[in-house]
Structures are given as structure tokens and as C-alpha cells.
Design an enzyme around this catalytic site. Sequence first.
Site, PDB file in Angstrom:
ATOM      1  N   TYR A 156       0.832  -1.211   0.000  1.00 38.35           N
ATOM      2  CA  TYR A 156       0.000   0.000   0.000  1.00 38.35           C
ATOM      3  C   TYR A 156       0.867   1.263   0.000  1.00 38.35           C
ATOM      4  CZ  TYR A 156      -4.015   2.905   1.524  1.00 38.35           C
ATOM      5  OH  TYR A 156      -5.021   3.843   1.625  1.00 38.35           O
ATOM      6  N   LYS A 204       0.856   4.049  -2.920  1.00 42.34           N
ATOM      7  CA  LYS A 204       0.457   5.426  -2.619  1.00 42.34           C
ATOM      8  C   LYS A 204       1.592   6.412  -2.904  1.00 42.34           C
ATOM      9  CE  LYS A 204      -3.863   4.966  -1.321  1.00 42.34           C
ATOM     10  NZ  LYS A 204      -4.929   5.436  -2.219  1.00 42.34           N
TER      11      LYS A 204
END
Length: 254
Positions: free
Chosen positions: A155, A159
Amino acid sequence: MAGRFEGRVAFVTGGSRGIGKGIVQLFAEEGAKVAIIDVNEEALSETANEFKDKGYEIFTKVANVVNSEQVDAAVKEAHDAFGSIDILVNNAGVIRDNLLFKMTESDWNTVMDVHLKGSFNAAKAVQQYMVEQKYGRIINISSTSALGNRGQANYATAKAGLQGFTKTLAIELGKFGITANSVAPGFIETEMTKETAARIGISFDQLIAASVANIPVGRSGKPEDIANAVAFFADEKSSFVNGQVIYVAGGPKN
């Protein structure tokens, strides 16, 4: 008094719940027509009915951001229905948290696909319309996890990648009247953070309390906090703000 986004069309991915739904609501309240795509058919239907009952102009379609053909078709349908695509919010996201040694290849690929390929597919689909009309606002939803977060190698990488994607779009598309910016939320109370609490084996209230203890403003974030920042970037008056990342986290994060 006309709203800030009167006459504008916003396209929001993953807009049926959480942060995405908060963004859709703000745009609709301020006069925009909004198109939402989501893989969650049930949530999408509920959200569509809820907003239509309020009198908002909403277009919804079940589509997976990872599938470029589905995204292209949804963008075309939204454009045909509303006459333009002025704002794109790449919000669709998933988490597959785990420490590196437990993280599977599937955990990695799923997160990369939804956040990065999904944002690429949507940006590529809308840019042709935005270039033609010489106007556009692209807002990518990043995260404070882009700076690194335990159990989120996938993640955090995705991101952070979105921030690089944002800055590149800003450079490439600026001359067409299109800006690209990114909002990086901190701890926000959503269905996704409820899933995080369940995964680590604590109640949602406990997770909120633990998070608030480290937030200078002394409260957790709500979807409307993120929607407010998205609206700033989406505003016609923000045309000189381009390639920026704003952390909406109740305190400094970078």
C-alpha cells in the site's frame, strides 16, 4: 447562489462508500453532475438511490478500474450522458496488509493493480476529453502511508507511486489547462479503517483512540475532511496549483 461546481462533471472511482462517497456528496451539493464507478454493486446501488432521492444528478456504473475496457466504456457513457468530464478523482482503493515476510504475491499485485493501474486507466480515459475541452482537474488519493507504514509495503509503495504519477501528469497535461494534484489522507473513519481494526484484533473505538493520541488536532478525520481538500484542487480558481500533494492528517506528515 450557484455552487462552486455548477455546470461541471466529476468522475469518481470507488465512490460508493467512505472517502469516495464523501467526495461525491460535496461535488453534488455544490452543483456538479457526478459519475461513480465501483465494483461493489450493492453499495453503488444504495448510494445512487440515496443521492437521487436528494435530487442530485448521478450516473453510476459497475466497473473495475483494473479493466481498461470497462473504464473506457464508463467514461464514454458518463461523457455522453452529461456532455463533459471536467474532474477525475482516482479514489478506488484496497488494502491487503501484512508484514513483508507474510505478504503474498497476490497481496502485492492486487494493491498495485487497483491503485496504480486503476489510476492510470482512469486518467488515460478522461484525458482525451479534457485535452479537447482545454480544461480538467485530476485528483489522485494518496495516503500518509506513502511515507512508510508497518505492514503496508504494498500500500505504501502504491500510494507513493501515485504521487509520482500525479507530478508527471501535472508536467505533461498543464499546457492543456489540466492540473493534477494529490490528497494524502491520514487516519479517516471509514469502512476500510474498520477492516484494519478487525485485522489487528481491536475494536474500531480502540483504533480511533490510539490514532487520535498521535494527531495534533486531537480528533480523527472524516470523509468530508478529504472532500474539502479535493474540492480545493478541483476548483476552477486553483488553476495555478499543479503537481502538489497535500497531507490531510491533522498535523504535519512530511
